[in-house]
Write an enzyme that holds these catalytic residues in place. Structure first.
Site, PDB file in Angstrom:
ATOM      1  N   HIS A  19       0.958  -1.627  -0.093  1.00  0.00           N
ATOM      2  CA  HIS A  19       0.219   0.184  -0.117  1.00  0.00           C
ATOM      3  C   HIS A  19       0.997   1.258   0.023  1.00  0.00           C
ATOM      4  O   HIS A  19       0.378   2.289  -0.591  1.00  0.00           O
ATOM      5  CB  HIS A  19      -0.808   0.152   1.602  1.00  0.00           C
ATOM      6  N   SER A 130      -2.855  -7.725   3.305  1.00  0.00           N
ATOM      7  CA  SER A 130      -3.498  -7.643   4.246  1.00  0.00           C
ATOM      8  C   SER A 130      -4.050  -9.122   4.901  1.00  0.00           C
ATOM      9  O   SER A 130      -4.048  -9.398   5.992  1.00  0.00           O
ATOM     10  CB  SER A 130      -5.128  -6.350   3.962  1.00  0.00           C
TER      11      SER A 130
END
Ligand code: PNS
Length: 187
Positions: A19, A130
């Site tokens: 990210h 994630s």
């Protein structure tokens, strides 16, 4: 060319190095980049919205054209409300493409003026998600190099019993295999 503001929406539960890599790349090509954290009411996230906001604010403090916000409801409506003309999404591998294409086309149907721009994170993060980070951390496994240090620390705090158990098991295994080696040498 006029100023291009982009929205990078996601769950960021937790933020990963992938990210962050994408945010840094996006910050270089857009005049303004808003990282929009979905206030997710269906899924029960590992990190609260406040925790995700705090982590991302800390991680992007050095990027002056990046803003961290939370949103709920339709992403395209939120994008419009902040005057974003682009949506930034990351594509790691071909497997991401189908879902991302479907989402981009649905968003285009909902708001034809909003363009989705895909960027690739560094290939060293191409397997990092994630979901997998949560899975490894929930068993007390190492996530070093997959998430920024502040996130790693937060995971350790949140999942302390799992990390303690994992570390104790590792130590016990090391002791047991040390004993075996000694016995082998004697014979
Ligand atoms: O990080 P994620 O979980 O892959 O991000 C998904 C996200 C937040 C971008 C997507 O679920 C979203 O935009 N949700 C808001 C609701 C919405 O607009 N849904 C229609 C998507 S086509």
């Amino acid at each position: 060319m006029s100023k291009v503001s982009a929205l990078y929406p996601g769950s960021f539960d937790p933020p990963t190095n992938g990210h962050l890599d994408l945010i840094e790349r996006g910050a270089k090509i857009f005049e303004e980049l808003v990282v929009g954290i979905l206030r997710n009411t269906e899924k029960s996230p590992m990190f609260s919205l406040a925790e995700r906001l705090e982590m991302l604010k800390t991680l992007t403090a050095h990027l002056k054209n990046v803003r961290i916000e939370a949103f709920h409801g339709l992403m395209v409506e939120y994008a419009k409300s902040i005057d974003a003309t682009c949506v930034l999404r990351g594509i790691r591998a071909v497997s991401d493409y189908e879902y991302e294409l479907q989402m981009a086309l649905m968003n285009r149907k909902l708001e034809p003026t909003l363009e989705t721009v895909f960027m690739m994170p560094a290939d060293k993060y191409s397997y990092v998600s994630s979901r997998l980070v949560r899975e490894v951390a929930q068993i007390g496994g190492p996530v070093k190099g997959l998430v920024p240090e502040v996130v790693e620390q937060k995971l350790r705090e949140k999942l302390e019993p799992a990390y303690k158990f994992h570390d104790e098991m590792q130590a016990a295994t090391a002791r047991a295999s040390g004993g075996k080696e000694k016995r082998k040498k004697k014979t």
